[in-house]
Scaffold this motif. Structure first.
Motif, mmCIF file in Angstrom:
data_model
loop_
_atom_site.group_PDB
_atom_site.id
_atom_site.type_symbol
_atom_site.label_atom_id
_atom_site.label_comp_id
_atom_site.label_asym_id
_atom_site.label_seq_id
_atom_site.Cartn_x
_atom_site.Cartn_y
_atom_site.Cartn_z
ATOM 1 N N LYS A 57 5.199 16.026 49.768
ATOM 2 C CA LYS A 57 5.570 15.806 48.378
ATOM 3 C C LYS A 57 5.067 14.424 47.974
ATOM 4 C CE LYS A 57 9.894 18.421 48.881
ATOM 5 N NZ LYS A 57 11.369 18.376 48.742
ATOM 6 N N TYR A 58 4.624 14.316 46.753
ATOM 7 C CA TYR A 58 4.147 13.022 46.272
ATOM 8 C C TYR A 58 4.482 12.886 44.803
ATOM 9 C CZ TYR A 58 1.131 9.061 45.316
ATOM 10 O OH TYR A 58 0.658 7.828 44.942
ATOM 11 N N ASN A 59 4.984 11.716 44.438
ATOM 12 C CA ASN A 59 5.366 11.462 43.040
ATOM 13 C C ASN A 59 4.587 10.293 42.474
ATOM 14 O OD1 ASN A 59 7.516 13.396 43.091
ATOM 15 N ND2 ASN A 59 8.760 11.908 44.190
ATOM 16 N N SER A 60 4.433 10.315 41.176
ATOM 17 C CA SER A 60 3.831 9.181 40.483
ATOM 18 C C SER A 60 4.808 8.007 40.531
ATOM 19 C CB SER A 60 3.580 9.562 39.028
ATOM 20 O OG SER A 60 2.292 9.315 38.654
ATOM 21 N N ASP A 61 4.292 6.807 40.415
ATOM 22 C CA ASP A 61 5.144 5.616 40.501
ATOM 23 C C ASP A 61 6.240 5.607 39.444
ATOM 24 O OD1 ASP A 61 2.470 3.333 41.513
ATOM 25 O OD2 ASP A 61 3.735 4.711 42.654
ATOM 26 N N PHE A 62 5.938 6.127 38.263
ATOM 27 C CA PHE A 62 6.913 6.034 37.178
ATOM 28 C C PHE A 62 8.128 6.928 37.424
ATOM 29 C CE2 PHE A 62 6.174 10.137 35.369
ATOM 30 C CZ PHE A 62 4.823 10.387 35.444
ATOM 31 N N VAL A 63 8.015 7.862 38.370
ATOM 32 C CA VAL A 63 9.148 8.723 38.700
ATOM 33 C C VAL A 63 10.292 7.894 39.262
ATOM 34 C CG1 VAL A 63 9.929 10.547 40.233
ATOM 35 C CG2 VAL A 63 7.778 10.795 39.006
ATOM 36 N N SER A 64 9.961 6.925 40.120
ATOM 37 C CA SER A 64 10.929 5.942 40.642
ATOM 38 C C SER A 64 12.229 6.563 41.119
ATOM 39 C CB SER A 64 11.244 4.899 39.553
ATOM 40 O OG SER A 64 10.094 4.212 39.164
ATOM 41 N N GLY A 65 12.136 7.678 41.819
ATOM 42 C CA GLY A 65 13.332 8.295 42.357
ATOM 43 C C GLY A 65 14.134 9.104 41.363
ATOM 44 N N ARG A 66 13.669 9.210 40.129
ATOM 45 C CA ARG A 66 14.426 9.936 39.108
ATOM 46 C C ARG A 66 14.145 11.435 39.132
ATOM 47 N NH1 ARG A 66 12.966 8.787 33.904
ATOM 48 N NH2 ARG A 66 10.835 8.258 34.574
#
Length: 128
Positions: A57-66
């Motif tokens: 799984k990989y998220n963009s930085d702006f997701v920030s755990g949200r």
């Protein structure tokens, strides 16, 4: 694979939404799936991706755990749980898929051009 995104809507800042991306025509479990979003006047941007077996799984930085991406093979669906929403999260959210056979295990993709299959978008609007 045909993709159908749903779950968007209007929510106040700080609220939550869960988006769904349901596959048809083929078994979605054979695909890596990603979420992208596009705000008015802006380019489409990557949000999150999940491998066929949820191992990567990989998220963009702006997701920030949200935001949390997950999938349910039995329902042929990938989810994007979005918490602590901000007005700047307002956009049309679309899901995209890439066949497992075209992916090296452990790799992930963040460019829209790397996903050949797309569903229509679902509007997310966050009010301040």
């Amino acid at each position: 694979v045909q993709l159908q995104a749903s779950g968007g809507g209007l929510v106040q800042a700080g609220g939550s939404l869960r988006l769904s991306c349901t596959g048809s025509g083929r078994i979605l479990s054979s695909y890596h799936v990603a979420w992208f979003r596009q705000a008015p006047g802006k380019e489409r941007e990557f949000v999150s991706t999940i491998s066929w077996n949820s191992g990567t799984k990989y998220n963009s930085d702006f997701v920030s755990g949200r935001f949390t991406i997950s999938r349910d093979h039995a329902k042929n669906t990938v989810y994007l749980q979005m918490n602590s929403l901000k007005p700047e999260d307002t956009a049309v959210y679309s899901c995209a898929a890439r066949a497992r056979r075209t992916v090296i295990d452990g790799d992930y993709y963040t460019q829209s051009s790397q996903y050949p299959d797309w569903g229509q978008g679902t509007q997310v609007t966050v009010s301040s």
